[in-house]
Design an enzyme around this catalytic site. Sequence first.
Site, PDB file in Angstrom:
ATOM      1  N   GLY A  25      43.695   6.835  17.835  1.00  0.00           N
ATOM      2  CA  GLY A  25      43.092   7.940  18.566  1.00  0.00           C
ATOM      3  C   GLY A  25      44.060   9.096  18.692  1.00  0.00           C
ATOM      4  O   GLY A  25      45.278   8.906  18.610  1.00  0.00           O
TER       5      GLY A  25
ATOM      6  N   GLN B 132      47.534  16.622  22.293  1.00  0.00           N
ATOM      7  CA  GLN B 132      48.721  16.140  21.569  1.00  0.00           C
ATOM      8  C   GLN B 132      49.110  17.050  20.403  1.00  0.00           C
ATOM      9  O   GLN B 132      50.223  16.941  19.897  1.00  0.00           O
ATOM     10  CB  GLN B 132      48.488  14.721  21.055  1.00  0.00           C
ATOM     11  CG  GLN B 132      48.350  13.698  22.169  1.00  0.00           C
ATOM     12  CD  GLN B 132      48.009  12.344  21.598  1.00  0.00           C
ATOM     13  OE1 GLN B 132      46.847  12.039  21.387  1.00  0.00           O
ATOM     14  NE2 GLN B 132      49.017  11.539  21.330  1.00  0.00           N
TER      15      GLN B 132
ATOM     16  N   CYS C  36      51.234   5.155  21.854  1.00  0.00           N
ATOM     17  CA  CYS C  36      50.739   6.530  21.795  1.00  0.00           C
ATOM     18  C   CYS C  36      51.518   7.272  20.717  1.00  0.00           C
ATOM     19  O   CYS C  36      52.744   7.122  20.631  1.00  0.00           O
ATOM     20  CB  CYS C  36      50.949   7.202  23.153  1.00  0.00           C
ATOM     21  SG  CYS C  36      50.416   8.914  23.209  1.00  0.00           S
ATOM     22  N   LEU C  37      50.814   8.087  19.925  1.00  0.00           N
ATOM     23  CA  LEU C  37      51.499   8.845  18.870  1.00  0.00           C
ATOM     24  C   LEU C  37      52.501   9.850  19.454  1.00  0.00           C
ATOM     25  O   LEU C  37      53.417  10.277  18.763  1.00  0.00           O
ATOM     26  CB  LEU C  37      50.480   9.562  17.978  1.00  0.00           C
ATOM     27  CG  LEU C  37      49.579   8.640  17.134  1.00  0.00           C
ATOM     28  CD1 LEU C  37      48.558   9.469  16.365  1.00  0.00           C
ATOM     29  CD2 LEU C  37      50.396   7.770  16.188  1.00  0.00           C
TER      30      LEU C  37
ATOM     31  N   HIS D 219      42.347   6.112  27.307  1.00  0.00           N
ATOM     32  CA  HIS D 219      43.693   6.638  27.014  1.00  0.00           C
ATOM     33  C   HIS D 219      43.612   8.104  26.559  1.00  0.00           C
ATOM     34  O   HIS D 219      44.355   8.962  27.050  1.00  0.00           O
ATOM     35  CB  HIS D 219      44.329   5.745  25.943  1.00  0.00           C
ATOM     36  CG  HIS D 219      45.658   6.186  25.426  1.00  0.00           C
ATOM     37  ND1 HIS D 219      46.803   5.418  25.536  1.00  0.00           N
ATOM     38  CD2 HIS D 219      46.042   7.317  24.767  1.00  0.00           C
ATOM     39  CE1 HIS D 219      47.818   6.073  24.985  1.00  0.00           C
ATOM     40  NE2 HIS D 219      47.382   7.227  24.500  1.00  0.00           N
ATOM     41  N   GLU D 220      42.674   8.377  25.633  1.00  0.00           N
ATOM     42  CA  GLU D 220      42.569   9.751  25.103  1.00  0.00           C
ATOM     43  C   GLU D 220      42.034  10.718  26.147  1.00  0.00           C
ATOM     44  O   GLU D 220      42.455  11.879  26.207  1.00  0.00           O
ATOM     45  CB  GLU D 220      41.689   9.781  23.845  1.00  0.00           C
ATOM     46  CG  GLU D 220      42.152   8.899  22.693  1.00  0.00           C
ATOM     47  CD  GLU D 220      43.609   9.060  22.323  1.00  0.00           C
ATOM     48  OE1 GLU D 220      44.174  10.151  22.496  1.00  0.00           O
ATOM     49  OE2 GLU D 220      44.198   8.052  21.870  1.00  0.00           O
TER      50      GLU D 220
ATOM     51  N   HIS E 143      44.744  11.975  28.217  1.00  0.00           N
ATOM     52  CA  HIS E 143      45.487  13.085  27.588  1.00  0.00           C
ATOM     53  C   HIS E 143      44.836  14.429  27.928  1.00  0.00           C
ATOM     54  O   HIS E 143      45.534  15.406  28.203  1.00  0.00           O
ATOM     55  CB  HIS E 143      45.499  12.935  26.061  1.00  0.00           C
ATOM     56  CG  HIS E 143      46.568  12.025  25.535  1.00  0.00           C
ATOM     57  ND1 HIS E 143      47.914  12.250  25.748  1.00  0.00           N
ATOM     58  CD2 HIS E 143      46.494  10.900  24.771  1.00  0.00           C
ATOM     59  CE1 HIS E 143      48.620  11.298  25.145  1.00  0.00           C
ATOM     60  NE2 HIS E 143      47.785  10.460  24.547  1.00  0.00           N
TER      61      HIS E 143
HETATM   62 NI    NI Z   1      48.182   8.798  23.371  1.00  0.00          NI
END
Ligand code: NI
Length: 173
Positions: free
Chosen positions: A46, A51, A92-93, A134-135, A138
């Site tokens: 995701g 991000q 997480c990226l 999670h997204e 963000h």
């Molecule tokens: Ni993340």
Amino acid sequence: MAQLPILRYPDPRLHTVAQAITVVDDAVRQLADDMLETMYAAEGVGLAATQVDVHRQLIVMDTSEERDQPMVLINPEILWASDEMHVGEEGCLSVPTIYDEVRRHARVKVRALGRDGEPYEFDAEGLTSVCVQHEMDHLRGKVFVEYLSLLKRERIKTKMVKKTREDQARRSR
Ligand code: NI
């Protein structure tokens, strides 16, 4: 299509609250496509627009085994969340190499606009449920490490600052 640079924790821009998208136009579709390309290249499940330093309510996901089920969620809303909670390991990226346990609703019902600008709803459980929560965090400016203890968070910050410095040194060589 283009890959976009991903902000890395503790970049303060990750704490920006995203604005709703009023019109799903070609620019929004292009952003969704670029975010999908970026997510697949980084082997993530995701990615939120936050991000990639775009502060609008757009998420892309693919939680399928085969990595062939791209999802685009514009202005996502949680319509229902189970009382039952589930603790699972997340990454997480924006916080590479860090994985830790977070408590989430086990199941959620979600409404969003798709890439075509049309509303749709779906029930999510397992990885998809974790990913959408999670997204959506963000988009509110929240990174998963904020669920962890202050001590852990400080260690992660130090590690990320060091890693970012090393990665930059490697790139400039
Ligand atoms: Ni993340």
